[in-house]
Design an enzyme around this catalytic site. Structure first.
Site, PDB file in Angstrom:
ATOM      1  N   LYS A   1       0.779  -1.307   0.070  1.00  0.00           N
ATOM      2  CA  LYS A   1       0.076  -0.045   0.126  1.00  0.00           C
ATOM      3  C   LYS A   1       0.768   1.372   0.010  1.00  0.00           C
ATOM      4  O   LYS A   1       0.397   2.363  -0.695  1.00  0.00           O
ATOM      5  CB  LYS A   1      -0.949   0.206   1.393  1.00  0.00           C
ATOM      6  CG  LYS A   1      -2.172  -0.867   1.230  1.00  0.00           C
ATOM      7  CD  LYS A   1      -2.902  -0.942   2.120  1.00  0.00           C
ATOM      8  CE  LYS A   1      -4.317  -1.776   1.937  1.00  0.00           C
ATOM      9  NZ  LYS A   1      -5.234  -1.548   2.956  1.00  0.00           N
TER      10      LYS A   1
ATOM     11  N   SER B   1      -3.348  -0.490  15.233  1.00  0.00           N
ATOM     12  CA  SER B   1      -2.428   0.555  14.738  1.00  0.00           C
ATOM     13  C   SER B   1      -1.811   0.191  13.534  1.00  0.00           C
ATOM     14  O   SER B   1      -0.708   0.842  13.053  1.00  0.00           O
ATOM     15  CB  SER B   1      -1.240   0.635  15.868  1.00  0.00           C
ATOM     16  OG  SER B   1      -0.257  -0.482  15.983  1.00  0.00           O
TER      17      SER B   1
END
Length: 271
Positions: free
Chosen positions: A67, A127
């Site tokens: 990503k 997270s």
């Protein structure tokens, strides 16, 4: 029938799954679109993205671990991806590669759809990359009272500092109106698939339970919250909405709600 004019869309992932492939191909078939969707993995993200450009591949979904790594090879970064410095969708317009993050777009739209109160206290558990999309979406939607908890304190503290939120080192003795799980806890096939993402006492006092785990549609967290009469938003809604946003970017068509529901149900049977 596949022919010389068939447009290819694809996904790039470290561990390809079936949901996106089944979802997109189901809609192509029902809408009579000359498209086909195929999942891939790669060890060479730079040349994979160059292949998307060179071969005229219309669209490319991007999953972990690519990503962020794909970003240097793209031409334009949409604000949805700029907001979190992470891409999950690439659209190829005649060799010009535009990048989006439909995870972020989906979370923003769900916040709006369910009229979540901007003054509510929020705790986000997690997270990772998806947590970044969730936290950025809440931040840019005007939520100021948000805390982040993560078992990885280093990444949790980093994420909190990045968006100006508080990091907490325990979920005990906390209280929040909106609880958001962005961890694999409750995921089908995982070692924690039977576990709750939050302590029962914390869930009991919440008003909204939001889980991004997509499979199963009802995680232990969602089921427990429903039993307490708490409003729930499941990860199944997130994965479907982000996939619909991708579909529209690739095809310029928005399927009906009924057809989206059909495609999602079909894709779940293949996942």
């Amino acid at each position: 029938m596949i022919n010389k004019d068939t447009q290819l869309c694809m996904s790039l992932s470290g561990r390809p799954g079936n949901f996106g492939t089944s979802f997109h191909n189901y809609l192509y078939d029902k809408l009579g679109l000359n498209f086909i969707y195929k999942a891939f993995t790669t060890q060479d993200i730079e040349h994979a993205i160059k292949g998307v450009r060179a071969l005229g591949i219309r669209g490319c979904a991007v999953s972990m671990p690519f990503k962020e790594a794909c970003m240097p090879f793209l031409d334009e970064i949409h604000p949805s991806a700029q907001a979190i410095e992470s891409v999950n969708t690439i659209v190829n317009d005649n060799g010009f590669l535009r990048a989006y993050n439909t995870d972020y777009i989906a979370i923003v739209k769900l916040i709006e759809k369910y009229h979540l109160n901007k003054n509510a206290k929020v705790i986000v558990h997690g997270s990772g990359g998806m947590a970044k999309a969730v936290v950025a979406a809440f931040k840019n939607s005007g939520f100021e009272k948000l805390k982040i908890y993560a078992r990885n304190a280093k990444t949790g503290q980093y994420l909190a500092a990045l968006y100006g939120y508080e990091y907490i080192d325990s979920l005990e003795n906390q209280q929040a109106d909106i609880l958001v799980n962005v961890t694999p806890i409750g995921m089908k096939g995982g070692k924690e698939e039977m576990d709750l993402a939050f302590p029962k006492a914390l869930i009991d006092n919440a008003s909204v339970a939001f889980d991004v785990v997509a499979i199963p549609a009802e995680t232990p967290f969602i089921r427990y919250a429903q039993a307490q009469g708490i409003q729930t938003i499941s990860g199944a809604k997130v994965i479907v909405l982000q996939a619909v946003e991708q579909f529209e970017l690739y095809t310029h068509q928005r399927p009906s709600d009924e057809l989206i529901t059909e495609a999602a149900a079909f894709a779940r049977t293949k996942s």
